[in-house]
Enzyme design. Sequence first.
Site, PDB file in Angstrom:
ATOM      1  N   GLU A  44     -11.349  11.680  -2.753  1.00 30.95           N
ATOM      2  CA  GLU A  44     -11.002  11.521  -4.165  1.00 30.95           C
ATOM      3  C   GLU A  44     -11.632  10.260  -4.761  1.00 30.95           C
ATOM      4  O   GLU A  44     -11.568   9.182  -4.180  1.00 30.95           O
ATOM      5  CB  GLU A  44      -9.482  11.418  -4.371  1.00 30.95           C
ATOM      6  N   ASP A 109      -5.102  -5.660  -0.444  1.00 28.78           N
ATOM      7  CA  ASP A 109      -5.346  -6.144  -1.793  1.00 28.78           C
ATOM      8  C   ASP A 109      -4.658  -7.504  -1.918  1.00 28.78           C
ATOM      9  O   ASP A 109      -3.452  -7.600  -1.726  1.00 28.78           O
ATOM     10  CB  ASP A 109      -4.739  -5.134  -2.790  1.00 28.78           C
ATOM     11  N   ILE A 110      -5.422  -8.535  -2.180  1.00 28.87           N
ATOM     12  CA  ILE A 110      -4.841  -9.874  -2.332  1.00 28.87           C
ATOM     13  C   ILE A 110      -5.187 -10.367  -3.730  1.00 28.87           C
ATOM     14  O   ILE A 110      -6.364 -10.424  -4.099  1.00 28.87           O
ATOM     15  CB  ILE A 110      -5.380 -10.845  -1.262  1.00 28.87           C
ATOM     16  N   ASP A 111      -4.139 -10.677  -4.477  1.00 28.74           N
ATOM     17  CA  ASP A 111      -4.324 -10.965  -5.888  1.00 28.74           C
ATOM     18  C   ASP A 111      -3.780 -12.360  -6.195  1.00 28.74           C
ATOM     19  O   ASP A 111      -2.654 -12.684  -5.826  1.00 28.74           O
ATOM     20  CB  ASP A 111      -3.543  -9.900  -6.685  1.00 28.74           C
ATOM     21  N   HIS A 314      -3.059   5.917  -1.916  1.00 33.19           N
ATOM     22  CA  HIS A 314      -3.179   4.850  -2.908  1.00 33.19           C
ATOM     23  C   HIS A 314      -4.656   4.609  -3.248  1.00 33.19           C
ATOM     24  O   HIS A 314      -5.493   4.566  -2.364  1.00 33.19           O
ATOM     25  CB  HIS A 314      -2.567   3.562  -2.358  1.00 33.19           C
ATOM     26  N   HIS A 323     -15.968  -4.964 -13.271  1.00 36.05           N
ATOM     27  CA  HIS A 323     -14.686  -5.307 -13.878  1.00 36.05           C
ATOM     28  C   HIS A 323     -14.845  -5.286 -15.392  1.00 36.05           C
ATOM     29  O   HIS A 323     -15.614  -6.058 -15.952  1.00 36.05           O
ATOM     30  CB  HIS A 323     -14.184  -6.685 -13.421  1.00 36.05           C
TER      31      HIS A 323
END
EC number: 2.7.7.102
Length: 417
Positions: A44, A109-111, A314, A323
Amino acid sequence: METFDPAELPELLKLYYRRLFPYAQYYRWLNYGGVTKNYFQHREFSFTLKDDIYIRYQSFNNQSDLEKEMQKMNPYKIDIGAVYSHRPNQHNTVKLGAFQAQEKELVFDIDMTDYDDVRRCCSSADICSKCWTLMTMAIRIIDRALKEDFGFKHRLWVYSGRRGVHCWVCDESVRKLSSAVRSGIVEYLSLVKGGQDVKKKVHLSEKIHPFVRKSINIIKKYFEDYALVDQDILENKESWDKILALVPETIHEKLQQNFQKHHNSLQRWEYLKKTISSQDNTKNDKCGPWLEWEIMLQYCFPRLDINVSKGINHLLKSPFSVHPKTGRISVPIDVQKVDQFDPFTVPTISSICRELDTISTNEGKRNEAESDIKHRTRDYKKTSLAPYIKVFEQFLENLDKSRKGELLKKSDLQKDF
Ligand SMILES: [Zn+2]
């Protein structure tokens, strides 16, 4: 020089998808050597188009189909989802319940927004060179654990384009992991716990786990420059009160008084360490070296988004997607040189398109006979995107090597029988 104008995005994206996007490498990655039938075809993709129009369950037959669709749809953002039991673009034709997510890379995922309570330079979507060290430490700590503690070989680290990083673990066996096992792995890698209302978020037991010890050793390399100098975490009463909230009340008064007498964070930190170690551990004031480590971990240890990692279906922003707010490309990060990685020098879509324009002008009229694909290979190589694609190619080489190794092993086994 930053000159990205979001209004120009549609035109820039057209050029990017026509002449710069590394389709061949991208397909080579997600096709995984064509070992499993329809692996790429059952993957997907989701596209975010202009005006936040979000389309899920896109899927493609092959590289040229992917190219054509991307050039037609001109997505502002591309996300990658799972490999399903059927082609995602035909999910409506499948019996209810039969359409299932089967495999996906293990992703992290590190934000930077998750560190807002411990960084003093910026908040929310903003980042600067002072807080970027948090991402550097996160990459080094998580990457070491994935490699040494779990034995995962194929880890692709990617800059998200704005305020964080992603990791894609792509080993064949990892892609097959269940959601429960993924949760277990993230759990192992999580030390900072509790939401906004919880002040003390790290609690170590007296026996320190090797993973924790190794993580602290990495943080130690950065702590002085990052936390004590750049973030100045003991600069004034307001900032040191936050740290006092993490140590036993029995030493609050002593620290409070003496912090006033010292001149900077470095001196105050030294004093804090001395105070902790001079306490009588046999009494119940719970002072020990782990207190110092708990503070270091609360201020520096990676904060993972658990839900992104545990769900197989996910979606996560694709490498080489743009971005839409900053115009920066989601580029792979060379972990060997992670200390030198600077998010502010990552090419923006406008900078590489401009580079392409300059090249085209200098070269004069192109040889029309040359194929479009040949152009494209040459095109990205002449822009500042090239070194990042090289990092990606190195990652692909290693995947190829592993696959060849597996094939050899299998054929050797067959000979033995
Ligand atoms: Zn900052």
